[in-house]
Design an enzyme around this catalytic site. Structure first.
Site, PDB file in Angstrom:
ATOM      1  N   ARG A 204      -5.716  -9.908  11.828  1.00  0.00           N
ATOM      2  CA  ARG A 204      -7.152  -9.847  12.043  1.00  0.00           C
ATOM      3  C   ARG A 204      -7.545  -8.366  12.101  1.00  0.00           C
ATOM      4  O   ARG A 204      -6.705  -7.499  12.356  1.00  0.00           O
ATOM      5  CB  ARG A 204      -7.547 -10.531  13.351  1.00  0.00           C
ATOM      6  CG  ARG A 204      -7.192 -12.018  13.413  1.00  0.00           C
ATOM      7  CD  ARG A 204      -7.583 -12.607  14.755  1.00  0.00           C
ATOM      8  NE  ARG A 204      -7.281 -14.040  14.847  1.00  0.00           N
ATOM      9  CZ  ARG A 204      -6.164 -14.555  15.339  1.00  0.00           C
ATOM     10  NH1 ARG A 204      -5.219 -13.736  15.784  1.00  0.00           N
ATOM     11  NH2 ARG A 204      -5.980 -15.857  15.385  1.00  0.00           N
ATOM     12  N   LYS A 229      -5.807 -12.702  19.976  1.00  0.00           N
ATOM     13  CA  LYS A 229      -6.714 -13.789  20.325  1.00  0.00           C
ATOM     14  C   LYS A 229      -5.992 -14.803  21.202  1.00  0.00           C
ATOM     15  O   LYS A 229      -4.895 -15.240  20.894  1.00  0.00           O
ATOM     16  CB  LYS A 229      -7.212 -14.479  19.044  1.00  0.00           C
ATOM     17  CG  LYS A 229      -8.353 -15.441  19.269  1.00  0.00           C
ATOM     18  CD  LYS A 229      -8.881 -15.955  17.942  1.00  0.00           C
ATOM     19  CE  LYS A 229     -10.052 -16.890  18.149  1.00  0.00           C
ATOM     20  NZ  LYS A 229     -10.591 -17.384  16.853  1.00  0.00           N
ATOM     21  N   HIS A 294     -11.275 -10.458   6.407  1.00  0.00           N
ATOM     22  CA  HIS A 294     -10.605 -11.714   6.751  1.00  0.00           C
ATOM     23  C   HIS A 294     -10.109 -12.447   5.506  1.00  0.00           C
ATOM     24  O   HIS A 294      -9.205 -13.276   5.603  1.00  0.00           O
ATOM     25  CB  HIS A 294     -11.548 -12.608   7.557  1.00  0.00           C
ATOM     26  CG  HIS A 294     -10.845 -13.423   8.599  1.00  0.00           C
ATOM     27  ND1 HIS A 294     -10.228 -12.866   9.702  1.00  0.00           N
ATOM     28  CD2 HIS A 294     -10.624 -14.762   8.700  1.00  0.00           C
ATOM     29  CE1 HIS A 294      -9.681 -13.820  10.434  1.00  0.00           C
ATOM     30  NE2 HIS A 294      -9.905 -14.975   9.849  1.00  0.00           N
ATOM     31  N   ARG A 297      -6.452 -11.853   5.131  1.00  0.00           N
ATOM     32  CA  ARG A 297      -5.632 -12.711   6.009  1.00  0.00           C
ATOM     33  C   ARG A 297      -5.520 -14.118   5.414  1.00  0.00           C
ATOM     34  O   ARG A 297      -4.433 -14.700   5.391  1.00  0.00           O
ATOM     35  CB  ARG A 297      -6.268 -12.746   7.398  1.00  0.00           C
ATOM     36  CG  ARG A 297      -5.587 -13.669   8.415  1.00  0.00           C
ATOM     37  CD  ARG A 297      -6.241 -13.447   9.777  1.00  0.00           C
ATOM     38  NE  ARG A 297      -6.086 -14.568  10.678  1.00  0.00           N
ATOM     39  CZ  ARG A 297      -5.073 -14.728  11.535  1.00  0.00           C
ATOM     40  NH1 ARG A 297      -4.108 -13.839  11.577  1.00  0.00           N
ATOM     41  NH2 ARG A 297      -5.037 -15.768  12.351  1.00  0.00           N
ATOM     42  N   HIS A 320      -1.976 -19.181  15.335  1.00  0.00           N
ATOM     43  CA  HIS A 320      -2.847 -20.337  15.546  1.00  0.00           C
ATOM     44  C   HIS A 320      -2.320 -21.224  16.663  1.00  0.00           C
ATOM     45  O   HIS A 320      -1.114 -21.491  16.731  1.00  0.00           O
ATOM     46  CB  HIS A 320      -2.955 -21.174  14.263  1.00  0.00           C
ATOM     47  CG  HIS A 320      -3.754 -20.519  13.186  1.00  0.00           C
ATOM     48  ND1 HIS A 320      -3.684 -20.907  11.861  1.00  0.00           N
ATOM     49  CD2 HIS A 320      -4.653 -19.495  13.235  1.00  0.00           C
ATOM     50  CE1 HIS A 320      -4.503 -20.149  11.147  1.00  0.00           C
ATOM     51  NE2 HIS A 320      -5.098 -19.293  11.953  1.00  0.00           N
ATOM     52  N   TYR A 329      -5.232 -24.294   4.815  1.00  0.00           N
ATOM     53  CA  TYR A 329      -4.751 -23.557   3.638  1.00  0.00           C
ATOM     54  C   TYR A 329      -4.134 -24.478   2.589  1.00  0.00           C
ATOM     55  O   TYR A 329      -4.009 -24.083   1.438  1.00  0.00           O
ATOM     56  CB  TYR A 329      -3.759 -22.470   4.063  1.00  0.00           C
ATOM     57  CG  TYR A 329      -4.409 -21.421   4.937  1.00  0.00           C
ATOM     58  CD1 TYR A 329      -5.347 -20.543   4.405  1.00  0.00           C
ATOM     59  CD2 TYR A 329      -4.124 -21.338   6.298  1.00  0.00           C
ATOM     60  CE1 TYR A 329      -5.981 -19.601   5.212  1.00  0.00           C
ATOM     61  CE2 TYR A 329      -4.755 -20.400   7.097  1.00  0.00           C
ATOM     62  CZ  TYR A 329      -5.688 -19.537   6.557  1.00  0.00           C
ATOM     63  OH  TYR A 329      -6.314 -18.621   7.343  1.00  0.00           O
TER      64      TYR A 329
END
Length: 347
Positions: A204, A229, A294, A297, A320, A329
């Site tokens: 990120r 995050k 982004h 990424r 995640h 994805y």
């Protein structure tokens, strides 16, 4: 709130220049005006000088964007609670700004009188009426729920404050050829290295900016991403090619605190400058797509999936919490699609 506005000639166009003290709510309103612009050099916002915009601008000028005295005190109390729970500075600001927007809307109403129906009215009369995104609406709902669940001692039915239906948007992905063109666009070693690290490690924007030289473990060939995050640490593989690039960059710049520093030694490289680095690369590579950082990424994750990397590993590499987030994805990977033969080919 102090502000000023005047008609100007800007690059040969008739415009209205607007200057005011930083105010998140007013900036959001300005951005709803078609063909708005920000001038970094002149430090003002400007919009087309039309009758419609003059009228609309008067509405924005005269509109009170400050919550009531009670609301201001409650926002401060909410910020202190978030900080005491060690929420990240970005989350504290996001939640406080979201709550401020809600309390500005009901600045003439006692907070103790606010009900679930008021939340619905706010969604319809403000968020939907102004065409704000579902993600912004979701931030508002999160802030309202947390605020009323923790700060306000009143019986509001938190569970009945509904979130907007999540938009099922596919991530934007670039081809490997496009990625290569972007990463090779800059001759400046620092700019080239920053973009390359984002893609090669699936980072990120903030994760790149807060990397420190000690986070690069060349002996184990890993990059350590600390307190990202969700306040989680994670590791990602370090490409030998990236390590070589990093060593070349380090010899030239010798950063002190952060791996990539701003013009003043020891300070964090700015987000705006990093975005400008990408914009320059897109121009040089002649890529017209509205690429953001982004996208790099997203492309990293998709290219890993297409090369046969297990989805569970990709989930760990991206940090995640849920596998459902990573599964998105699978919908943009072309590996399986390329094996499907169109019936058009048999005609």
């Amino acid at each position: 709130m102090k502000w000023s506005a005047k008609t100007i000639k800007y690059k040969g166009e008739n415009r209205i220049a607007v200057t005011f003290e930083k105010n998140t709510e007013l900036i959001r309103r300005i951005k709803q005006i078609e063909n708005y612009r920000w001038s970094p050099k002149m430090k003002f916002w400007h919009i087309p000088d039309t009758v419609e915009n003059r009228t609309r601008f008067k509405i924005i000028q005269l509109e009170d964007t400050i919550p009531s005295v009670e609301g201001t005190a409650q926002i401060k109390k909410f910020e202190q609670w978030l900080q005491s729970k060690r929420y990240s500075p970005n989350t504290v600001k996001t939640y406080a700004d979201a709550l401020r927007s809600f309390l500005v809307y009901y600045r003439k109403k006692e907070i103790s009188e606010i009900t679930n129906e008021d939340v619905i009215s706010y969604n319809n009369g403000y968020i939907l009426a102004n065409n704000f995104s579902a993600s912004y609406q979701n931030q508002i709902v999160s802030a309202i729920k947390l605020y009323f669940a923790t700060i306000v001692e009143k019986k509001i039915e938190i569970a009945k404050v509904h979130r907007p239906r999540r938009e099922k948007l596919l991530p934007n992905v670039l081809s490997k050829e496009e990625i290569k063109a972007i990463l090779e666009a800059h001759s400046n070693i620092k700019h080239k290295t920053m973009l390359s690290v984002i893609y090669s490690c699936g980072l990120r924007r903030s994760e790149l900016l807060y990397l420190k030289p000690s986070d690069i473990d060349s002996k184990r060939n890993i990059v350590i991403i600390r307190q990202s995050k969700g306040k989680k640490d994670r590791i990602t593989p370090l490409s030998p090619k990236i390590l070589e690039l990093l060593r070349e960059y380090y010899k030239q710049y010798k950063p002190k605190n952060y791996l990539f520093e701003g013009q003043i030694a020891g300070t964090v490289y700015s987000e705006q400058s990093l975005q400008h680095v990408l914009k320059q690369a897109l121009t040089k590579a002649n890529i017209k797509k509205p690429v953001t950082l982004h996208w790099l990424r997203h492309s990293y994750a998709t290219h890993l999936l297409e090369s046969g990397t297990d989805l569970r590993y990709i989930q760990e590499l991206l940090g995640h919490n849920s596998s459902k987030t990573t599964e998105i994805y699978t919908h943009v990977s072309t590996k399986s699609l390329q094996q499907i033969k169109s019936p058009f080919d048999d005609l």
